[in-house]
Design an enzyme around this catalytic site. Structure first.
Site, PDB file in Angstrom:
ATOM      1  CG  HIS A 153      64.260  56.376  39.079  1.00 29.66           C
ATOM      2  ND1 HIS A 153      64.562  56.051  40.378  1.00 29.66           N
ATOM      3  CD2 HIS A 153      63.334  57.373  39.162  1.00 29.66           C
ATOM      4  CE1 HIS A 153      63.875  56.807  41.215  1.00 29.66           C
ATOM      5  NE2 HIS A 153      63.112  57.628  40.497  1.00 29.66           N
ATOM      6  CB  THR A 192      61.678  58.660  34.279  1.00 31.42           C
ATOM      7  OG1 THR A 192      60.438  58.946  34.910  1.00 31.42           O
ATOM      8  CG2 THR A 192      61.623  57.289  33.626  1.00 31.42           C
TER       9      THR A 192
END
Length: 348
Positions: free
Chosen positions: A43, A40
């Site tokens: 990203h 995450t």
């Protein structure tokens, strides 16, 4: 305080000075010692389409952490200053139907630490007391404590179905897939196979005690079945990769009545043989995060009772760097050839 800060809707982070977070009445302030780098976070750093659709910058990212409690709000009852803790990164509303029924991991109003609110890539982080997990086991090191969040993903996924005597296929030998090997072994699995295309990660899987590490760029899962002496397909599938070919091949290699737990998030639509799902009576279950807080109790219990599992999970951390070297840490994590990367916030 020093923090990895995304100042606006663009790629990158900056290590800058930011105000320390304020502690509310029901909150706990934690001095961060270590943080894990998650997919995450990659990203969010790159500011890809997923990040643009869910993140509101400015933001301090980071949700995998370990630290020491330095301040508590006036309404905090159990957590104490000086406690060594990790944190559940999903903050729930407490009043929706699922929350009131005790299914907090299914809260429809979940807010994620380091995604929708400031997170732990900083010297201090504040979370509600209800999200704090106190470590009473002194064998939990700062490195191990930093990966309780992804370890919880592995535990939640692996323990979704009974494993005693079952043959298990894990697709994806990233850190969570690697930890799932140890969990499945602890829970009584018979044969465990894992797939990936990274030779270093497959070697880590062998060190974790997997029965067969399959390089799917050279070998198909059906051939792996034969090598393991299997006749009827895998009983349990744990899909950890999100790769578009992983789930279809897993379905092709499941026994009738097989059960699949899916944690990997695909980046595109996946076409699967739904006729086979129906006629082979397969069960597919989506997994997101951890069960609050049954997964956390299971994690702590397994680590304290099984030295082999403790060593295996600890070994998933392959790189530890000073938080000042965060760019190098993110580069290592993005290369995807090793285990977990941990940043040390006591060294700045």
């Amino acid at each position: 305080m020093k923090a990895l800060y995304k100042s606006g809707p663009h790629a990158g982070f900056e290590l800058v000075d930011r105000p320390e977070p304020e502690t509310g009445a029901g909150d706990v302030k934690i001095r961060v010692m270590t943080t894990g780098i998650c997919g995450t976070d990659l990203h969010i750093q790159s500011w890809d389409a997923w990040a643009q659709g869910i993140i509101e910058a400015p933001l301090i990212a980071g949700h995998e952490f370990y630290g020491e409690v330095v301040e508590i709000g006036e309404d905090v009852r159990d957590v104490k200053v000086g406690d060594r803790v990790s944190g559940e990164g999903h903050i729930v509303c407490g009043i929706c139907r699922n929350c009131r029924a005790g299914r907090r991991q299914m809260c429809i109003h979940t807010v994620s630490v380091g995604v929708q609110r400031d997170g732990a890539f900083a010297e201090f982080v504040v979370i509600p007391e209800t999200n704090v997990w106190v470590h009473n086991d002194e064998s939990v090191t700062p490195e191990l404590g930093a990966i309780f969040d992804p370890f919880g993903n592995a535990v939640h996924t692996a323990l979704s179905f009974p494993l005693v005597g079952e043959d298990v296929l894990i697709t994806g030998a990233g850190p969570i897939g690697l930890m799932a090997i140890a969990v499945a072994r602890h829970a009584g699995a018979r044969k465990i196979a894992i797939t990936d295309v990274s030779a270093p990660r497959l070697e880590l899987a062998r060190q974790m005690g997997v029965d067969l590490a399959v390089d799917v760029s050279r070998m198909r899962v059906r051939d792996a079945q034969q090598e393991l002496g299997m006749r009827e397909g895998f009983d349990i599938g744990l899909e950890m990769s999100g790769h578009p070919t992983a789930l279809p091949e897993m379905i092709d290699n499941m026994n009738h009545g097989g059960r699949i737990a899916m944690l990997g998030l695909p980046s595109q639509s996946i076409d699967i043989d739904w006729g086979k799902v129906v006629t082979h009576m397969l069960t597919l279950k989506g997994i997101y995060g951890r069960e609050m807080f049954e997964t956390w109790y299971a994690m702590s219990a397994m680590l304290s009772s099984n030295p082999v599992l403790h060593r295996s999970i600890s070994a998933v951390v392959t790189d530890k760097l000073s938080a000042a070297d965060w760019e190098k840490g993110f580069e290592i994590a993005r290369n995807g050839t090793g285990g977990k990367v941990v940043l040390d916030w006591t060294e700045l």
